[in-house]
Every structure is written in structure tokens, then in C-alpha cells.
Motif scaffolding. Structure first.
Motif, PDB file in Angstrom:
ATOM      1  N   MET A 123       0.854  -1.189   0.000  1.00 14.74           N
ATOM      2  CA  MET A 123       0.000   0.000   0.000  1.00 14.74           C
ATOM      3  C   MET A 123       0.893   1.243   0.000  1.00 14.74           C
ATOM      4  O   MET A 123       1.758   1.386   0.851  1.00 14.74           O
ATOM      5  N   PRO A 124       0.669   2.154  -0.956  1.00 18.20           N
ATOM      6  CA  PRO A 124       1.522   3.346  -0.999  1.00 18.20           C
ATOM      7  C   PRO A 124       1.290   4.238   0.212  1.00 18.20           C
ATOM      8  O   PRO A 124       0.200   4.278   0.769  1.00 18.20           O
ATOM      9  N   GLU A 125       2.360   4.954   0.596  1.00 14.08           N
ATOM     10  CA  GLU A 125       2.225   5.879   1.718  1.00 14.08           C
ATOM     11  C   GLU A 125       1.330   7.040   1.301  1.00 14.08           C
ATOM     12  O   GLU A 125       1.202   7.361   0.131  1.00 14.08           O
ATOM     13  N   VAL A 126       0.690   7.659   2.288  1.00 12.61           N
ATOM     14  CA  VAL A 126      -0.157   8.815   2.027  1.00 12.61           C
ATOM     15  C   VAL A 126       0.704  10.069   2.123  1.00 12.61           C
ATOM     16  O   VAL A 126       1.400  10.280   3.108  1.00 12.61           O
ATOM     17  N   VAL A 127       0.673  10.864   1.080  1.00 16.40           N
ATOM     18  CA  VAL A 127       1.414  12.113   1.036  1.00 16.40           C
ATOM     19  C   VAL A 127       0.457  13.244   1.419  1.00 16.40           C
ATOM     20  O   VAL A 127      -0.576  13.428   0.772  1.00 16.40           O
ATOM     21  N   THR A 128       0.789  13.973   2.476  1.00 16.47           N
ATOM     22  CA  THR A 128      -0.030  15.115   2.880  1.00 16.47           C
ATOM     23  C   THR A 128       0.466  16.360   2.158  1.00 16.47           C
ATOM     24  O   THR A 128       1.671  16.635   2.148  1.00 16.47           O
ATOM     25  N   VAL A 129      -0.473  17.059   1.551  1.00 11.99           N
ATOM     26  CA  VAL A 129      -0.146  18.231   0.750  1.00 11.99           C
ATOM     27  C   VAL A 129      -0.929  19.429   1.280  1.00 11.99           C
ATOM     28  O   VAL A 129      -2.144  19.350   1.470  1.00 11.99           O
ATOM     29  N   ALA A 130      -0.206  20.532   1.525  1.00  9.08           N
ATOM     30  CA  ALA A 130      -0.848  21.790   1.904  1.00  9.08           C
ATOM     31  C   ALA A 130      -1.196  22.523   0.614  1.00  9.08           C
ATOM     32  O   ALA A 130      -0.324  22.750  -0.227  1.00  9.08           O
ATOM     33  N   VAL A 131      -2.475  22.847   0.446  1.00  8.99           N
ATOM     34  CA  VAL A 131      -2.954  23.511  -0.769  1.00  8.99           C
ATOM     35  C   VAL A 131      -3.550  24.858  -0.375  1.00  8.99           C
ATOM     36  O   VAL A 131      -4.318  24.939   0.588  1.00  8.99           O
ATOM     37  N   GLY A 132      -3.200  25.899  -1.120  1.00  9.32           N
ATOM     38  CA  GLY A 132      -3.709  27.233  -0.812  1.00  9.32           C
ATOM     39  C   GLY A 132      -4.587  27.783  -1.913  1.00  9.32           C
ATOM     40  O   GLY A 132      -4.225  27.746  -3.086  1.00  9.32           O
ATOM     41  N   ILE A 133      -5.755  28.282  -1.511  1.00  5.85           N
ATOM     42  CA  ILE A 133      -6.655  28.970  -2.436  1.00  5.85           C
ATOM     43  C   ILE A 133      -6.489  30.457  -2.159  1.00  5.85           C
ATOM     44  O   ILE A 133      -6.753  30.930  -1.058  1.00  5.85           O
ATOM     45  N   ILE A 134      -6.011  31.157  -3.171  1.00  7.62           N
ATOM     46  CA  ILE A 134      -5.784  32.591  -3.024  1.00  7.62           C
ATOM     47  C   ILE A 134      -6.619  33.281  -4.099  1.00  7.62           C
ATOM     48  O   ILE A 134      -6.594  32.874  -5.259  1.00  7.62           O
ATOM     49  N   GLN A 135      -7.430  34.267  -3.676  1.00 11.72           N
ATOM     50  CA  GLN A 135      -8.312  34.971  -4.605  1.00 11.72           C
ATOM     51  C   GLN A 135      -7.984  36.452  -4.601  1.00 11.72           C
ATOM     52  O   GLN A 135      -7.707  37.029  -3.551  1.00 11.72           O
ATOM     53  N   ASP A 136      -8.042  37.040  -5.803  1.00 11.51           N
ATOM     54  CA  ASP A 136      -7.803  38.475  -5.907  1.00 11.51           C
ATOM     55  C   ASP A 136      -9.125  39.223  -5.692  1.00 11.51           C
ATOM     56  O   ASP A 136     -10.182  38.590  -5.564  1.00 11.51           O
ATOM     57  N   PRO A 137      -9.091  40.561  -5.642  1.00 10.36           N
ATOM     58  CA  PRO A 137     -10.331  41.320  -5.387  1.00 10.36           C
ATOM     59  C   PRO A 137     -11.431  41.081  -6.432  1.00 10.36           C
ATOM     60  O   PRO A 137     -12.602  41.277  -6.152  1.00 10.36           O
TER      61      PRO A 137
END
Length: 130
Positions: free
Chosen positions: A1-15
Motif C-alpha cells: 500500500m503506498p504511503e499517504v502524502v499530505t499536501v498543503a494547498v492554498g486557495i488565493i483569490q484576488d479582489p
């Protein structure tokens, strides 16, 4: 079973409500597809710290504040990921592709037909539905 990779994802919105997306390097996992910026969380690293580090390294943007948006677990077969998605609420700087990656600011509804990794579908749906 492959290891689980934790990824930080950012949602950035402009005005104007556009979100920032970047294209993965052709030689990366899911290469050539568009994604929301972020990266792998190092062992013992807090999600907020990882997100700030990745935005600084990849985009030249300082994340000043973010809030939890959603978590997504996805199995690609060869890799399992856990996307810890945060909405960036305050930042400084102008986003640049510091690793040579193309960037685009787009309204969420305009991203429907763009090629994203499968794990990103719930993020797009959340952004489009509000």
C-alpha cells in the motif's frame, strides 16, 4: 500500500474573485495539469507552516493568514494524497512562477474545462458553488 502524502494547498483569490492556479512540471506526478499552489508537508510540520513555506518558495508570496477550507483524500493507484486545503485570507507580494511554472488568475467557473488532477475536483466544485 503506498504511503499517504499530505499536501498543503492554498486557495488565493484576488479582489475580482479570480483564483491563482499553476501548471505542474511535465516530469512531476500528474505533470502538465493545472493545480492550486502548495506542496508536500514535511514530517512534523504544521499545515500553515508548510503552506507559507511553499508559497514563499514557489510564488514569492508571504502568507499572513489562512483558514481551513476542506480536506480531500484521493488514491491515484500509484500514490495516495491527503490535500489539506486552506483559503489564504491575507498575503503580501505578487505571485511569480519562481520554479518556471506558468501561473494564471481565473474565475473559478472559467476553470471547469481546464485539466486538473482528479483530487482537485472537489475544490473546484466548492469554489464554483460558493
Amino acid at each position: 500500500m503506498p504511503e499517504v502524502v499530505t499536501v498543503a494547498v492554498g486557495i488565493i483569490q484576488d479582489p475580482q474573485g479570480r483564483v491563482l492556479v499553476s501548471r505542474r512540471a511535465a516530469d512531476a506526478h500528474q505533470g502538465g495539469l493545472w493545480e492550486f499552489p502548495g506542496g508536500k508537508v514535511e514530517p512534523g510540520e504544521a499545515i500553515e507552516v508548510a503552506l507559507a513555506r511553499e508559497f514563499r518558495e514557489e510564488l514569492g508570496v508571504e502568507v499572513l493568514a489562512s483558514e481551513a477550507l476542506m480536506c480531500i483524500e484521493h488514491d491515484y493507484g500509484d500514490k495516495q494524497v491527503c490535500l489539506d486545503v486552506r483559503r489564504v485570507t491575507q498575503w503580501q507580494g505578487e505571485a511569480q512562477g519562481l520554479e518556471g511554472q506558468p501561473l494564471a488568475w481565473q474565475l473559478p467557473e472559467d476553470l471547469r474545462d481546464w485539466a486538473f488532477p482528479a483530487a482537485n475536483a472537489p475544490i473546484l466544485n466548492r469554489l464554483i458553488s460558493g
